[in-house]
Design a protein around this motif. Structure first.
Motif, PDB file in Angstrom:
ATOM      1  N   ASN A 113       0.814  -1.227   0.000  1.00 41.69           N
ATOM      2  CA  ASN A 113       0.000   0.000   0.000  1.00 41.69           C
ATOM      3  C   ASN A 113       0.842   1.268   0.000  1.00 41.69           C
ATOM      4  OD1 ASN A 113      -2.548  -1.375   0.081  1.00 41.69           O
ATOM      5  ND2 ASN A 113      -2.137  -1.824   2.250  1.00 41.69           N
ATOM      6  N   ILE A 114       1.977   1.205  -0.712  1.00 38.97           N
ATOM      7  CA  ILE A 114       2.851   2.368  -0.835  1.00 38.97           C
ATOM      8  C   ILE A 114       2.710   2.923  -2.243  1.00 38.97           C
ATOM      9  CG2 ILE A 114       5.242   3.172  -0.814  1.00 38.97           C
ATOM     10  CD1 ILE A 114       5.782   0.828   1.182  1.00 38.97           C
ATOM     11  N   SER A 115       2.320   4.165  -2.328  1.00 39.91           N
ATOM     12  CA  SER A 115       2.103   4.798  -3.621  1.00 39.91           C
ATOM     13  C   SER A 115       3.432   5.070  -4.321  1.00 39.91           C
ATOM     14  CB  SER A 115       1.332   6.113  -3.436  1.00 39.91           C
ATOM     15  OG  SER A 115       1.158   6.753  -4.674  1.00 39.91           O
ATOM     16  N   SER A 116       3.531   4.704  -5.590  1.00 41.60           N
ATOM     17  CA  SER A 116       4.723   4.980  -6.391  1.00 41.60           C
ATOM     18  C   SER A 116       4.344   4.949  -7.861  1.00 41.60           C
ATOM     19  CB  SER A 116       5.831   3.955  -6.103  1.00 41.60           C
ATOM     20  OG  SER A 116       5.449   2.667  -6.565  1.00 41.60           O
ATOM     21  N   VAL A 117       5.250   5.461  -8.679  1.00 43.52           N
ATOM     22  CA  VAL A 117       5.047   5.448 -10.131  1.00 43.52           C
ATOM     23  C   VAL A 117       6.251   4.771 -10.771  1.00 43.52           C
ATOM     24  CG1 VAL A 117       4.903   6.875 -12.215  1.00 43.52           C
ATOM     25  CG2 VAL A 117       3.629   7.529 -10.164  1.00 43.52           C
ATOM     26  N   LEU A 118       5.982   3.870 -11.706  1.00 43.03           N
ATOM     27  CA  LEU A 118       7.046   3.224 -12.464  1.00 43.03           C
ATOM     28  C   LEU A 118       7.177   3.933 -13.805  1.00 43.03           C
ATOM     29  CD1 LEU A 118       9.131   0.982 -12.829  1.00 43.03           C
ATOM     30  CD2 LEU A 118       7.277  -0.510 -13.642  1.00 43.03           C
ATOM     31  N   LEU A 119       8.274   4.697 -13.956  1.00 39.58           N
ATOM     32  CA  LEU A 119       8.527   5.411 -15.208  1.00 39.58           C
ATOM     33  C   LEU A 119       9.540   4.628 -16.032  1.00 39.58           C
ATOM     34  CD1 LEU A 119       8.901   9.232 -14.424  1.00 39.58           C
ATOM     35  CD2 LEU A 119       6.904   7.993 -15.259  1.00 39.58           C
ATOM     36  N   PRO A 120       9.169   4.121 -17.187  1.00 39.10           N
ATOM     37  CA  PRO A 120      10.127   3.382 -18.016  1.00 39.10           C
ATOM     38  C   PRO A 120      11.253   4.294 -18.501  1.00 39.10           C
ATOM     39  CG  PRO A 120       7.855   2.957 -18.713  1.00 39.10           C
ATOM     40  CD  PRO A 120       7.812   4.117 -17.767  1.00 39.10           C
ATOM     41  N   ALA A 121      12.485   3.886 -18.234  1.00 38.63           N
ATOM     42  CA  ALA A 121      13.630   4.685 -18.691  1.00 38.63           C
ATOM     43  C   ALA A 121      13.663   4.790 -20.209  1.00 38.63           C
ATOM     44  CB  ALA A 121      14.928   4.065 -18.180  1.00 38.63           C
ATOM     45  N   LEU A 122      13.076   3.820 -20.881  1.00 36.38           N
ATOM     46  CA  LEU A 122      13.047   3.851 -22.343  1.00 36.38           C
ATOM     47  C   LEU A 122      12.191   4.993 -22.872  1.00 36.38           C
ATOM     48  CD1 LEU A 122      12.749   0.020 -23.088  1.00 36.38           C
ATOM     49  CD2 LEU A 122      14.809   1.439 -23.078  1.00 36.38           C
ATOM     50  N   ASN A 123      11.411   5.622 -22.000  1.00 37.78           N
ATOM     51  CA  ASN A 123      10.596   6.775 -22.400  1.00 37.78           C
ATOM     52  C   ASN A 123      11.394   8.078 -22.441  1.00 37.78           C
ATOM     53  OD1 ASN A 123       8.495   5.000 -22.434  1.00 37.78           O
ATOM     54  ND2 ASN A 123       7.270   6.011 -20.854  1.00 37.78           N
ATOM     55  N   PHE A 124      12.532   8.114 -21.714  1.00 37.45           N
ATOM     56  CA  PHE A 124      13.240   9.400 -21.624  1.00 37.45           C
ATOM     57  C   PHE A 124      14.760   9.315 -21.742  1.00 37.45           C
ATOM     58  CE2 PHE A 124      12.248   7.887 -17.328  1.00 37.45           C
ATOM     59  CZ  PHE A 124      13.502   7.861 -16.740  1.00 37.45           C
ATOM     60  N   MET A 125      15.365   8.151 -21.508  1.00 38.93           N
ATOM     61  CA  MET A 125      16.824   8.037 -21.611  1.00 38.93           C
ATOM     62  C   MET A 125      17.209   7.750 -23.056  1.00 38.93           C
ATOM     63  SD  MET A 125      18.114   8.686 -18.651  1.00 38.93           S
ATOM     64  CE  MET A 125      19.802   8.211 -19.033  1.00 38.93           C
ATOM     65  N   ARG A 126      18.120   8.575 -23.612  1.00 37.89           N
ATOM     66  CA  ARG A 126      18.538   8.364 -24.997  1.00 37.89           C
ATOM     67  C   ARG A 126      20.001   8.748 -25.178  1.00 37.89           C
ATOM     68  NH1 ARG A 126      15.695  10.918 -30.429  1.00 37.89           N
ATOM     69  NH2 ARG A 126      16.897  12.782 -29.881  1.00 37.89           N
ATOM     70  N   ILE A 127      20.694   7.996 -26.025  1.00 38.29           N
ATOM     71  CA  ILE A 127      22.066   8.331 -26.404  1.00 38.29           C
ATOM     72  C   ILE A 127      22.076   8.799 -27.856  1.00 38.29           C
ATOM     73  CG2 ILE A 127      23.261   6.850 -24.745  1.00 38.29           C
ATOM     74  CD1 ILE A 127      23.443   4.697 -26.879  1.00 38.29           C
ATOM     75  N   ASP A 128      23.100   9.592 -28.185  1.00 41.95           N
ATOM     76  CA  ASP A 128      23.194  10.105 -29.553  1.00 41.95           C
ATOM     77  C   ASP A 128      23.967   9.132 -30.447  1.00 41.95           C
ATOM     78  OD1 ASP A 128      25.899  10.466 -28.953  1.00 41.95           O
ATOM     79  OD2 ASP A 128      25.660  12.599 -28.497  1.00 41.95           O
ATOM     80  N   LYS A 129      24.287   9.569 -31.659  1.00 40.97           N
ATOM     81  CA  LYS A 129      24.962   8.681 -32.612  1.00 40.97           C
ATOM     82  C   LYS A 129      26.374   8.305 -32.164  1.00 40.97           C
ATOM     83  CE  LYS A 129      22.295  10.254 -36.610  1.00 40.97           C
ATOM     84  NZ  LYS A 129      22.313  10.918 -37.932  1.00 40.97           N
ATOM     85  N   ASP A 130      26.940   9.086 -31.246  1.00 42.08           N
ATOM     86  CA  ASP A 130      28.269   8.788 -30.711  1.00 42.08           C
ATOM     87  C   ASP A 130      28.214   7.956 -29.433  1.00 42.08           C
ATOM     88  OD1 ASP A 130      29.598  10.250 -32.743  1.00 42.08           O
ATOM     89  OD2 ASP A 130      29.141  12.126 -31.682  1.00 42.08           O
ATOM     90  N   GLY A 131      27.007   7.565 -29.024  1.00 43.62           N
ATOM     91  CA  GLY A 131      26.859   6.763 -27.812  1.00 43.62           C
ATOM     92  C   GLY A 131      26.873   7.570 -26.530  1.00 43.62           C
ATOM     93  N   GLU A 132      26.839   8.900 -26.654  1.00 39.27           N
ATOM     94  CA  GLU A 132      26.843   9.772 -25.474  1.00 39.27           C
ATOM     95  C   GLU A 132      25.409  10.160 -25.117  1.00 39.27           C
ATOM     96  OE1 GLU A 132      29.492  10.491 -23.658  1.00 39.27           O
ATOM     97  OE2 GLU A 132      30.718   9.287 -25.025  1.00 39.27           O
ATOM     98  N   PRO A 133      25.144  10.442 -23.831  1.00 41.35           N
ATOM     99  CA  PRO A 133      23.782  10.841 -23.433  1.00 41.35           C
ATOM    100  C   PRO A 133      23.326  12.093 -24.170  1.00 41.35           C
ATOM    101  CG  PRO A 133      25.137  10.379 -21.504  1.00 41.35           C
ATOM    102  CD  PRO A 133      26.061  10.382 -22.677  1.00 41.35           C
ATOM    103  N   ASP A 134      22.121  12.056 -24.695  1.00 40.41           N
ATOM    104  CA  ASP A 134      21.519  13.218 -25.351  1.00 40.41           C
ATOM    105  C   ASP A 134      20.833  14.043 -24.262  1.00 40.41           C
ATOM    106  OD1 ASP A 134      19.991  15.042 -26.758  1.00 40.41           O
ATOM    107  OD2 ASP A 134      19.493  13.633 -28.362  1.00 40.41           O
ATOM    108  N   MET A 135      21.616  14.926 -23.632  1.00 43.05           N
ATOM    109  CA  MET A 135      21.160  15.606 -22.421  1.00 43.05           C
ATOM    110  C   MET A 135      19.939  16.494 -22.675  1.00 43.05           C
ATOM    111  SD  MET A 135      23.247  14.335 -20.234  1.00 43.05           S
ATOM    112  CE  MET A 135      23.670  15.213 -18.734  1.00 43.05           C
ATOM    113  N   PHE A 136      19.895  17.170 -23.817  1.00 41.50           N
ATOM    114  CA  PHE A 136      18.749  18.032 -24.112  1.00 41.50           C
ATOM    115  C   PHE A 136      17.470  17.205 -24.210  1.00 41.50           C
ATOM    116  CE2 PHE A 136      15.849  20.134 -27.074  1.00 41.50           C
ATOM    117  CZ  PHE A 136      15.738  21.390 -26.503  1.00 41.50           C
TER     118      PHE A 136
END
Length: 440
Positions: free
Chosen positions: A137-160
């Motif tokens: 009975n603990i409220s929480s939200v499961l946010l899929p990282a695949l919805n917001f985590m992305r790397i660019d063509k060089d494999g680096e995090p796309d921070m914007f």
């Protein structure tokens, strides 16, 4: 929605049903937080083996291993939940993931599919924990990282992209104080499932903490922060309570496995404190890493094995320019980073920790001069106050190492460390001697 802290829990912290339940009191205070979870310990290694079997077209053995993992996870579910409703949901969850993995045995296997399989560990652990919170009975939200985590063509995090997407996700859950997400996994520039590679879940935590400007990023493992020596080989080591980012990076790079050296770069750039904590001893304050810390002669010792050294001797070096450029170009061609380097008028010694192209590099270097290669070496890194304007900052080190042959010495490159190259067979003796002379 203002997130106060990021809490990342590693594989051992979620490695058993008991440890997963032990996380509940750690994450259920009133502060708004994002909890980043790794896969349960051993899962990613097993998934890697499955992908290797599929690459080699060993479908029967891969299928057997998938079934064994499925069975092990069903046992986890039986122990994790106390009600039939959530136990059933857990079993259905496990079957859906392993049915998905099993489907890859029915088709030609590619690199793209490998990343999708490797992502299942984090997807499973976060879903199991989210169900556990629901059962309690603990409220929480499961946010899929695949919805917001992305790397660019060089494999680096796309921070914007990540900043825009995570804020949008959080805005839709503004009243929630507990957010669960996956570490390590992401999508690439083409929208395909991928991963962050370096530092994995630690990197995820650091990226989110930096973009959300949290007050603290906590990395929870099975050890209470950085120790001043390797507790596997040295008795009575102590936890270092404060480190600078520079000092922590030196220790992490030269063998302290608790943290990947590049994983906290986003936090460092935003000046956000990182705290290393122990899930087995949550009351311990751990190690706090900030932009600055108290200068001490000697803070810690770390050792990095698997080192090879090249010694190149050539009269063409004498009074010449451009020689070192030619040497470095060979290592660049094989994408092999250099750890240590020392030079004299007619010789240069270089160490590497990746022996994949050892013979090819030695062959190319032989065009420049006489080459010797020595393997099974270890770099001992002593972290402390080694500012070049100081005097008398290292006599205890050389007194401690008096009976051990020193192959190379690197000093002056960093104000935080001094490094020594020795035979790996002398490593344990060296660590114990340094502990005796520097810390006792």
């Amino acid at each position: 929605m203002e997130i106060i802290k990021i809490m990342k829990f590693g594989g051992t912290s979620v490695g058993t049903p008991g440890r997963m339940r032990a996380l509940i009191p750690l994450v259920t205070d009133s502060e708004k937080k994002i909890v980043v979870l790794s896969a349960m310990s051993g899962t990613t290694n097993s998934l890697v083996k499955i992908t290797e079997l599929l690459y080699s077209d060993n479908v029967n053995q891969a299928s057997q291993m998938i079934d064994e993992m499925r069975s092990d996870y069903h046992k986890v579910v039986n122990e994790l939940y106390s009600t039939d409703t959530y136990s059933q949901a857990g079993h259905e969850l496990i079957d859906s993931h392993f049915d998905y993995i099993m489907n890859f045995t029915l088709r030609v296997f590619t690199k793209l599919q490998e990343k999708a399989i490797l992502a299942q560990g984090e997807l499973i652990s976060t879903s199991l924990f989210h169900l556990l919170l629901k059962e309690n009975n603990i409220s929480s939200v499961l946010l899929p990282a695949l919805n917001f985590m992305r790397i660019d063509k060089d494999g680096e995090p796309d921070m914007f992209y990540i900043e825009e997407k995570i804020n949008r996700e959080l805005e839709s859950h503004s009243s929630e104080t507990l957010i669960i997400t996956q570490g390590y996994i992401c999508r690439n520039a083409y929208g395909e499932i991928d991963n962050l590679k370096r530092g994995g879940s630690d990197f995820t935590a650091s990226i989110l903490g930096a973009l959300l400007n949290v007050k603290e990023i906590q990395i929870w493992t099975d050890i209470s922060g950085f120790h001043n020596n390797d507790p596997r080989f040295v008795e009575n080591t102590r936890v270092i309570r404060e480190l600078s980012f520079d000092e922590a990076a030196e220790l992490a790079y030269f063998g302290a496995k608790i943290l990947h050296p590049s994983s906290v770069i986003p936090a460092r750039e935003k000046n956000i404190p990182v705290r290393l904590k122990n899930t087995m001893e949550p009351e311990d304050e751990g190690t706090l890493i900030t932009t600055s810390s108290v200068l001490i002669d000697y803070k810690a010792v770390a050792a990095k094995d698997g080192i090879s050294v090249f010694r190149i001797r050539s009269d063409r070096m004498l009074m010449a320019y451009g020689f070192l450029r030619k040497v470095f170009e060979i290592f660049e061609a094989y994408k092999t980073p250099i750890d240590m380097i020392t030079t004299s008028e007619v010789a240069v010694s270089i160490t590497i920790d990746n022996s994949q192209f050892l013979k090819q590099i030695a062959q190319d270097l032989s065009n420049l001069g006489t080459v010797e290669v020595e393997e099974n070496q270890t770099i001992i890194c002593i972290v402390g106050d080694f500012r070049t304007e100081r005097t008398g900052s290292a006599p205890e080190i050389f007194e401690a190492m008096d009976t051990i042959p020193l192959k190379m010495i690197s000093y002056g490159g960093s104000p935080n460390s001094l490094s020594l190259l020795i035979d790996t067979k002398d490593k344990i003796k060296a660590l114990r001697l340094l502990s005796k002379h520097l810390f006792n």
